[in-house]
Write a protein that holds these residues in place. Sequence first.
Motif, PDB file in Angstrom:
ATOM      1  N   LEU A   1       0.751  -1.296  -0.100  1.00 24.52           N
ATOM      2  CA  LEU A   1       0.110   0.072  -0.014  1.00 24.52           C
ATOM      3  C   LEU A   1       0.959   1.459   0.097  1.00 24.52           C
ATOM      4  N   LEU A   2       2.151   1.183   0.860  1.00 22.41           N
ATOM      5  CA  LEU A   2       2.761   2.322   1.015  1.00 22.41           C
ATOM      6  C   LEU A   2       4.228   1.882   1.312  1.00 22.41           C
ATOM      7  N   ALA A   3       5.091   2.242   0.673  1.00 26.67           N
ATOM      8  CA  ALA A   3       6.566   1.735   1.141  1.00 26.67           C
ATOM      9  C   ALA A   3       7.684   3.099   0.949  1.00 26.67           C
ATOM     10  N   LYS A   4       8.441   3.136   1.716  1.00 25.87           N
ATOM     11  CA  LYS A   4       9.567   4.242   1.852  1.00 25.87           C
ATOM     12  C   LYS A   4      10.756   3.803   2.311  1.00 25.87           C
ATOM     13  N   TYR A   5      11.886   3.466   1.557  1.00 30.38           N
ATOM     14  CA  TYR A   5      13.199   3.150   1.846  1.00 30.38           C
ATOM     15  C   TYR A   5      14.299   4.066   2.088  1.00 30.38           C
ATOM     16  N   TYR A   6      14.963   4.080   3.175  1.00 32.04           N
ATOM     17  CA  TYR A   6      15.923   5.062   3.473  1.00 32.04           C
ATOM     18  C   TYR A   6      17.311   4.278   3.430  1.00 32.04           C
ATOM     19  N   SER A   7      18.136   4.883   2.695  1.00 34.42           N
ATOM     20  CA  SER A   7      19.671   4.143   2.965  1.00 34.42           C
ATOM     21  C   SER A   7      20.748   5.157   2.811  1.00 34.42           C
TER      22      SER A   7
END
Length: 182
Positions: free
Chosen positions: A22-28
């Motif tokens: 539904l929603l995804a946010k990846y931080y790297s």
Amino acid sequence: MVNHSLYTVQAVVVLDSDGARLLAKYYSRRPSAQGHKSLKEQKKFESELFSKTRKSSSEVILLDGQTVLFKYINDVYFYLVGASDENELLLSSVLNGLVEAISALLKHNVDKRNLLDNLDMVVLALDETIDDGIALETDPSAIASNVSKRGVDTLDVSLANLNEQTLLDAYKQAKERFNLAL
């Protein structure tokens, strides 16, 4: 080894009861972060995440060397991913703050349909809580308040209003609101 970095969150993922994103946010930005760079890698990770947690009774798991905290409400799974050496209490307070703020913004009716209908508020709540992997706020009332303020600042332009106004009236109204915001 103790983690002294501000970059505490590696990802936030929201899945439905079938494991669909539904929603995804990846931080790297964190140097030791396992980056999920491609969409294929992200989908694989989310599939593993869902299969490990859908029948789990705990709220914390270790997956691929990462600490994952999750909450299940109605038909929505909320996941917060951090490094394996990250403080679980900090991650838990971030996840709880985000989920409670979203629940308040959605008038305590958190389900897939309502979440998708109000995705703009959900994304704003996520951005108020976490910025580039750094936990900014954990107080749900502060998060919800900041999201609500953004909604008040937008111009109220409906079709009925536009039909009744001339272009000059609309310009004057926009100018007045802009001056008040400054």
